[in-house]
Design an enzyme around this catalytic site. Structure first.
Site, PDB file in Angstrom:
ATOM      1  N   HIS A 159       0.816  -1.219   0.000  1.00 56.24           N
ATOM      2  CA  HIS A 159       0.000   0.000   0.000  1.00 56.24           C
ATOM      3  C   HIS A 159       0.850   1.270   0.000  1.00 56.24           C
ATOM      4  O   HIS A 159       0.342   2.352  -0.286  1.00 56.24           O
ATOM      5  CB  HIS A 159      -0.986  -0.001   1.181  1.00 56.24           C
ATOM      6  CG  HIS A 159      -0.370   0.254   2.524  1.00 56.24           C
ATOM      7  ND1 HIS A 159      -0.118  -0.742   3.429  1.00 56.24           N
ATOM      8  CD2 HIS A 159       0.024   1.392   3.133  1.00 56.24           C
ATOM      9  CE1 HIS A 159       0.397  -0.232   4.536  1.00 56.24           C
ATOM     10  NE2 HIS A 159       0.499   1.065   4.370  1.00 56.24           N
ATOM     11  N   ASP A 190       0.022  -7.528   1.111  1.00 55.58           N
ATOM     12  CA  ASP A 190       0.513  -6.177   1.392  1.00 55.58           C
ATOM     13  C   ASP A 190       2.033  -6.116   1.490  1.00 55.58           C
ATOM     14  O   ASP A 190       2.591  -5.489   2.395  1.00 55.58           O
ATOM     15  CB  ASP A 190      -0.120  -5.636   2.682  1.00 55.58           C
ATOM     16  CG  ASP A 190      -0.110  -4.109   2.731  1.00 55.58           C
ATOM     17  OD1 ASP A 190       0.396  -3.482   1.778  1.00 55.58           O
ATOM     18  OD2 ASP A 190      -0.601  -3.539   3.730  1.00 55.58           O
ATOM     19  N   SER A 268       4.612   2.103   8.023  1.00 55.53           N
ATOM     20  CA  SER A 268       4.257   1.015   7.122  1.00 55.53           C
ATOM     21  C   SER A 268       5.460   0.560   6.296  1.00 55.53           C
ATOM     22  O   SER A 268       6.125   1.373   5.652  1.00 55.53           O
ATOM     23  CB  SER A 268       3.130   1.445   6.186  1.00 55.53           C
ATOM     24  OG  SER A 268       1.949   1.703   6.908  1.00 55.53           O
TER      25      SER A 268
END
Length: 577
Positions: A159, A190, A268
């Site tokens: 992402h 992901d 992230s």
């Protein structure tokens, strides 16, 4: 002689360690160093900045010790005059406490392999599918490790680079950003793999080693570049849960590890370390929970890397294409002819497009074992050797598309063994559609598109309540019944004299064209292109009909495209086909 230490709030905190005849004296706070003049004194920085005034005695010697970012080892400057060690009032360093103050077994994280990822992202416009939205900038974290061929690569979250048009990375401790290329991406798990062509980037970088799945109550460290600053951040937490959770990016249920360390935007893709090895990748949090973060564990990371190695591209996590029900009710088990020593799950539905599994499994079968592993009535299997249990889907997560499994089933009271094959996940309405342009087809001002969930997301964050009811329901509960099946909808009408009166049919599903049932957008386009009849009749949901004059459209259809600045009557992917 013990030096005098004076507190001063105007200086940044430092940690001073002084050894006096084998007795360690530790002082913490904000200090002035003009009195630190005894020979062979040793002090180490704990934060990143301090101000040191000139020594009262020019012949004083002092050693400065700090933690090397590139090697992870302590470095000592040696005995040098204090005036030579510090050339200016301010000194910026990466520091660590002396060895004797570190708890036994402590591993200093290697930060040289941590990178900050910068992505220029451009999202498609699903309402006007021939256009793109304005580009935005986003940042995330990543780390250098080795792929399954032994070559260094960068791993981050999918992402972070989804719908990217340009990506750069910056090593920790460096001021240079290097262009990077996305060489593999798994949106369901992901994870994305990046590569940098500039050899200068890889110089001095020591890849991080992948570890194992942590245990409950294990201490882990989350490293990355979260919001709130540009420098690296390190937070610690405890593993509090290991379970199958839904990955928000693509709504895929996979193995996940919950920790109580904060994972904020920007974290992230950063590594989560345990004893100096990567035990997971930070990827999401729970907004309404306090200090609830989730990491992608190394079994999922290794599956991604193995998949890319074996297939030269990412094929994804597979499925056997069944929907099952737990059998915790004793009367339910009795009605199925199960014995007291038998346990399992009931097969409620088998996807007709899941390889040949629909011919092997039937509705009403009871799955008792998977490759010899007993399935409990609550749809769980034994997990590791600490008495933990996990949903039986976890076993299939370790397989690859094309792998086969043996199932022990109960059918009409008789036990038998069948073999099923892992197949890729197929959705009637795809949950995500990253890194691809939307498919569309324009005919006589009628804009036809393939229904995907991102189309419904255009209705806002509350799309579940604000998007068209029927389309929303099918996007969540619709099942694919035939190969390559899609839901084709009339997105909207570019109003013109030839299509006047049809604007109210926006967001209706297209069922037929000239009496032929529609299976997907490509088929609709081909039928329209091959039509030789006088009229083009589109059958919509609820038996509504749209009729256009074929000759009028062929003669004046381009006028609508020019008026609404539509570059082509069909998307690039349909042109290629």
């Amino acid at each position: 002689k013990k030096p005098s230490i004076h507190h001063s709030n105007q200086y940044s905190p430092i940690l001073i360690n002084r050894n006096i005849k084998n007795n360690s004296l530790l002082n913490t706070g904000s200090y002035r160093h003009d009195a630190l003049c005894a020979k062979k004194s040793t002090f180490a920085l704990n934060l990143t900045r301090y101000q040191c005034l000139p020594s009262k005695r020019a012949d004083s010697k002092v050693g400065i010790r700090w933690n090397s970012v590139s090697t992870g080892r302590h470095v000592t400057s040696g005995a040098l005059p204090l005036d030579q060690v510090i050339d200016s009032p301010d000194l910026i360093v990466q520091a660590a406490p002396p060895d004797q103050n570190l708890p036994e077994g402590t591993t200093i994280p290697k930060l040289g392999g941590i990178v900050k990822v910068f992505a220029t992202v451009t999202y498609p416009n699903y309402i006007l599918p021939w256009q793109m939205k304005a580009s935005t900038e986003s940042t995330g974290s990543g780390f250098v490790t080795l792929d399954k061929t032994g070559n260094p690569c960068i791993l981050t979250n999918a992402h972070v680079v989804a719908n990217q048009t340009f990506v750069t990375v910056r090593k920790f401790g460096s001021s240079t950003r290097y262009p990077a290329e996305v060489v593999g991406v798994g949106h369901d798990c992901d994870i994305a793999m990046l590569s940098v062509k500039e050899q200068e980037f890889w110089e001095g970088v020591e890849p991080l080693e992948l570890g194992t799945l942590p245990e409950l109550q294990d201490m882990v460290s989350v490293i990355g570049f979260p919001q709130g600053g540009d420098n690296i951040s390190l937070t610690q937490g405890v593993v509090s849960r290991i379970d199958v959770q839904q990955y928000v990016h693509a709504a895929t249920p996979l193995l996940s590890v919950q920790i109580d360390a904060a994972i904020n935007p920007g974290n992230s893709g950063g590594p989560v370390l345990q004893d100096g090895k990567v035990c997971g990748i930070a990827f999401q949090n729970m907004p309404k929970g306090e200090n609830l973060g989730f990491i992608i564990p190394t079994p999922i990371v290794n599956h991604f890397l193995e998949d890319v190695k074996n297939h030269k591209e990412y094929t994804g996590f597979g499925t056997i294409g069944v929907i099952c029900q737990a059998l915790e009710n004793s009367y339910m088990r009795k009605s199925l002819g199960m014995k007291p020593n038998q346990s399992g799950v009931l097969v409620c539905n088998v996807s007709p497009v899941a390889s040949n599994n629909a011919e092997v499994l039937k509705k009403g079968d009871v799955i008792l074992q998977i490759d010899g592993i007993k399935v409990a009535n609550d749809a769980t299997i034994r997990f590791r050797d600490r008495g933990e249990r996990i949903t039986f889907d976890y076993y299939a997560m370790n397989k690859f598309v094309g792998d086969k499994m043996k199932l022990q089933i109960l059918r009409e009271g008789k036990e038998m063994e069948v073999e099923v094959e892992m197949t890729d996940r197929k959705f009637l309405v795809p949950v995500q559609s990253f890194d691809v342009r939307p498919s569309y087809f324009v005919y006589g001002g009628l804009v036809f598109v393939r229904l995907v969930q991102p189309y419904l997301h255009e209705y806002g964050e509350d799309w579940y309540n604000t998007s068209p009811r029927k389309l929303c329901y099918k996007s969540i509960f619709g099942d694919m019944e035939k190969p390559n099946q899609e839901i084709v909808i009339l997105s909207h009408v570019l109003t013109d004299e030839m299509n006047f009166g049809y604007s109210s049919f926006a967001n209706y599903e297209v069922k037929e064209f000239n009496g032929v049932k529609i299976n997907n957008l490509k088929q609709l386009m081909d039928l329209v292109d091959e039509n030789k009849e006088s009229f083009a009749k589109f059958g919509l949901d609820q038996n509504h009909v749209i009729v256009l004059d074929r000759e009028v459209v062929e003669k004046h259809g381009s006028r609508i495209l020019e008026k609404h600045v539509v570059p082509s009557s069909r998307s690039i992917d349909l042109l290629k086909k």
